[in-house]
Design an enzyme around this catalytic site. Sequence first.
Site, PDB file in Angstrom:
ATOM      1  N   ASN A  88      -0.898   4.899   3.231  1.00 32.83           N
ATOM      2  CA  ASN A  88      -1.308   5.459   1.941  1.00 32.83           C
ATOM      3  C   ASN A  88      -2.631   6.191   2.114  1.00 32.83           C
ATOM      4  OD1 ASN A  88      -1.828   6.007  -0.713  1.00 32.83           O
ATOM      5  ND2 ASN A  88      -2.040   3.885  -1.375  1.00 32.83           N
ATOM      6  N   SER A 143       0.825  -1.194   0.000  1.00 31.70           N
ATOM      7  CA  SER A 143       0.000   0.000   0.000  1.00 31.70           C
ATOM      8  C   SER A 143       0.868   1.256   0.000  1.00 31.70           C
ATOM      9  CB  SER A 143      -0.905  -0.015   1.238  1.00 31.70           C
ATOM     10  OG  SER A 143      -1.709   1.127   1.277  1.00 31.70           O
ATOM     11  N   GLY A 144       0.553   2.175  -0.936  1.00 25.51           N
ATOM     12  CA  GLY A 144       1.308   3.416  -1.036  1.00 25.51           C
ATOM     13  C   GLY A 144       2.456   3.360  -2.017  1.00 25.51           C
ATOM     14  N   SER A 184      -5.460   4.152  -0.416  1.00 24.01           N
ATOM     15  CA  SER A 184      -5.105   2.726  -0.487  1.00 24.01           C
ATOM     16  C   SER A 184      -6.282   1.911  -1.011  1.00 24.01           C
ATOM     17  CB  SER A 184      -4.704   2.223   0.907  1.00 24.01           C
ATOM     18  OG  SER A 184      -4.470   0.839   0.878  1.00 24.01           O
ATOM     19  N   SER A 185      -6.020   1.086  -2.031  1.00 21.83           N
ATOM     20  CA  SER A 185      -7.054   0.166  -2.532  1.00 21.83           C
ATOM     21  C   SER A 185      -7.251  -0.938  -1.505  1.00 21.83           C
ATOM     22  CB  SER A 185      -6.629  -0.434  -3.872  1.00 21.83           C
ATOM     23  OG  SER A 185      -6.491   0.550  -4.846  1.00 21.83           O
ATOM     24  N   GLU A 191       1.983  -8.304   2.672  1.00 20.40           N
ATOM     25  CA  GLU A 191       1.763  -7.426   3.816  1.00 20.40           C
ATOM     26  C   GLU A 191       2.281  -8.059   5.107  1.00 20.40           C
ATOM     27  OE1 GLU A 191      -2.080  -4.741   2.451  1.00 20.40           O
ATOM     28  OE2 GLU A 191      -2.260  -6.075   4.176  1.00 20.40           O
ATOM     29  N   THR A 239      -2.189   1.822  -7.934  1.00 14.29           N
ATOM     30  CA  THR A 239      -3.384   2.404  -8.560  1.00 14.29           C
ATOM     31  C   THR A 239      -2.993   3.451  -9.593  1.00 14.29           C
ATOM     32  OG1 THR A 239      -4.649   2.006  -6.530  1.00 14.29           O
ATOM     33  CG2 THR A 239      -5.551   3.595  -8.097  1.00 14.29           C
TER      34      THR A 239
END
Length: 1027
Positions: free
Chosen positions: A166, A116-117, A169-170, A393, A121
Amino acid sequence: KRYRGVHLVMESTLTARDRVGVQDFVLLENYTSEAAFIENLRRRFGENLIYTYIGSVLVSVNPNKDLEIYSKAHMERYRGVSFYEISPHIYAVSDNTYRAMRTERRDQCILISGESGAGKTEASKKILQYYATTCPVTDHLSTLRDRLLQSNPVLEAFGNAKTLRNDNSSRFGKYMDVQFDFRGAPIGGHILNYLLEKSRVVHQNHGERNFHIFYQLLEGGEQDLLSKLGLERNAQKYQYLVKGCCPRVSSINDKNDWRTVRKALTVIGFHEDEVEDLLNIIASVLHLGNTQFGEGKNGENQITTETQLKYLSKLLGVDGAALREALTHKKITAKGEEMISPLSFEQAVAARDALAKAVYGRAFTWLVVKINQSLAFKGSSSVIGLLDIYGFEVFQHNSFEQFCINYCNEKLHQLFIELTLKSEQEEYEAEGITWEPVKYFDNKIICDLVEGKHKGLISILDEECLRPGEPSDISFLEKLEDTLGGHAHFVTHKLSNGKTRKAVSREEFKLIHYAGEVNYSVNGFLDKNKDLLYRNLKEVICQSNSQVLSQCFHREEVTDQKRPETAATQFKNSLAKLIEILMSKEPSYVRCIKPNDAKQSGRFDEALVRHQVKYLGLMENLRVRRAGFAYRRHYETFLQRYKSLCPGTWPNWQGRLADGVATLVQHLGYKPEEYKLGKTKIFIRFPKTLFSTEDSLEARRPALVLTLQTSWRGYRERAKYLRIRQAVIQSAWRGMISRQKARRRRHAVDIIRKFIKGFIYRHYERCPENEYFLDHQRFSFLMMLFRNPPKSVLDKSWPIPPPCLTEASEHLCRLCMRNMMRAYCRRIQPEWKKQMEQKVVASQIFKDQKDSYPQSVPKLFVASRLNSEEFNLKVIQTLGNDKVKYGIAVTKYDRRGYKARPRQLLLTSSFAMLVAEAKLKQRIDYATLRSISVSSLSDGFMVLHVPSEDNKQKSDVVLQCDHLIEVVTKLATMADKKIKVNMSPDSITFAVARGKEGVIDFTSGPELKVAKCKKGHLLVTAPKLNP
């Protein structure tokens, strides 16, 4: 020129490698060193070079700022250029994938991963923007392109949230197929979503937010809308939005984002009532969060916030009393009987939260389905897939979500290594180079540990969720220890030794992934895997009158006795389908890295980057890529760049490219173990060999520049001399051309003068003044006839001749028509001639007389309306030598009573006769036939008049048939009675017996009717065909 420009951009970085590093990690001399890998990333990041290759894999470092490298000019720069001929960029991957799809006719996919970040995206957005800008497009495709691009803000609003790492974040995995037609234009799309983080709806960690859409609605929604939804413009008043203590973020403008989302929903094609239902669901989730429970008078648990219940009933479209009951009680089925049991305070809160998660999760799925419907294309197409999915993660506290995410990454890494090795092996085999097997860590053992049947971690989790009794997270952990205790990649507190026991708590288990060790807390595993909604809550929501909810919750769910699949099993199955999709396509990879946790531009956190390099498996990928040869280029590219280093190849090589490269490397002193020559490429094993060649080129450049300057000066002076010489020649040439033009003008003036004088004297006898004009007239008229003569005998047009050619024109017209008539007559067939003769007779008799005549004109007359099988054998024998020329089925009306009787009318060369089955009912000799009478309407009646004094004849004959025009024409032709066919507009009188007469009256009506009227007449009503 463009090719050379981009090529120089790519290769010139080799000489600047000390400052900006290498742009392909396979050129790292110490490729096994993680420190060298990270140092190369750091150098490039410091120069704002955020993209680097590992072979065909693109590594992207998030700059956390806007860079001027995404303009339309940059897109054009990368368009149609070979992958390695220009500096690394997301556009290079996009274009390479697009061109591979078009040229190889094979579906492609781009796999984007990272934590994330890291910019996943944004990378997917850049790829979509590249295709939207560079692909051919029409008005219809422009609408589709807008829908593809506008799907991003909608999915981000409902599926993205601010996290600690983020701001956007998605919180779900996304796979999008973009469909292209045969021209390469985007024509459709399809989205698959994976594992939405529904738990975020009811709980957020400190410093994090719920999904963006909640804040966008409260900040940007109109006051009337908020009042209708029962909401206030203050996120602090909603329990589901305050747990993260972060209602506002400086980098996010919720008000502007709300306007963007509303516009995007309209562009995609959502109806206003659908948007209204969707916003009702969003508002209902906020009201659910504010729904509170307390103890009633009798000690039972009850809802204490009536206002929220009222709004919930309205927004969800359900009965308020039923919803109250479902939130405070549960329905239990035991031994076939249903019982209602009250919920405790904790159970009621859990039921409320489960409803909020279920409603939001299914609404998100419905949203994706609606977007897919607007992008759908059902024809054949080529596809490029974009996978934007969470990276590996590892948090302080890892739970069920991290377990699923890391399991997904294990599967994708397994696919990645397999396909990378496969593509390497295929390239070696295609070039005829011996493939050397590569040793690598096969993480299949970890995938089997998670997904194996019966003994896999997911199977054990499902079994524990479904077993009777009171299973718990701890009992699940104990069962894992019993089943997986001896596995090398599974560790718990109980199974670990004294040195590692402190690293694993009693409520955790550790998995040793390909990227490292991760501790997972089992707390909440069973509840999150079950993801259950109480049955009575389902029953209430299934009764909703909301259009969206009725599509999200199906009533069959309530009656279906089958246990629903657990969350882990659903994810495992969807992941298996995803892997199947990716295996069917040619993959490209984008690995995204976050340089720091503070989201600051220019800051490079080496420890954080090292962590991501490890978890993305980049070193493993580089090792696999470098197991053979570090550098490979097509012969043409290699020779074009380095040919100046060898006298034998400079300035141009005239032979085979492979021979030129062999001559070049021999001159450069390459050792046999340093390179291999394939069929179309040269393979260089060590980067130092390439760098040495590049340094030699750099040293050679001053001499090359001097040579080029000398050649240029010589060329320039010679060009100057040629221009002077050409100017002298051009002067003489222009003089000659001008004289020719003058002669042509004088001649043209003479011609025009003669023409004008001839026109003035055109009515005089031929004389010197008009002879040119008259000759021109004759010639023009004859040429016009030659080019455009009449095309058929029906074409009566003829051009008007000049006065001097009037007589000749008449002769030519007659000759032309005679020739066309003769040619037409030669071509006509005997059958067609007979047909035309009959049509001429029909025209003479019926034209402008009979209403049904125009409809009969295009229909051909037939030889007989009866087949030979329909003629009775006795009748044929009775006729003897008289052959039947024509036969048709008719209806005869009796003299008295007008009774209709079926008959056959047979025509021979000398008489007509009426036949009923095998009996000859009446014979009418053509010599005795006085006349034929028919009406002017569209009926099929005719009367054959015969002499009343003839004892052989009974009386006049009244007949009806379907093909009256044809019958009368043939009868009149055979009997030679063409002029004796009478047309009567109103009535026909006919002889019934000696001295007695009958009458047939005719009238117009909507349909054909035959009836006997009161006067004793026969009344025939016929429709009017030509008003």
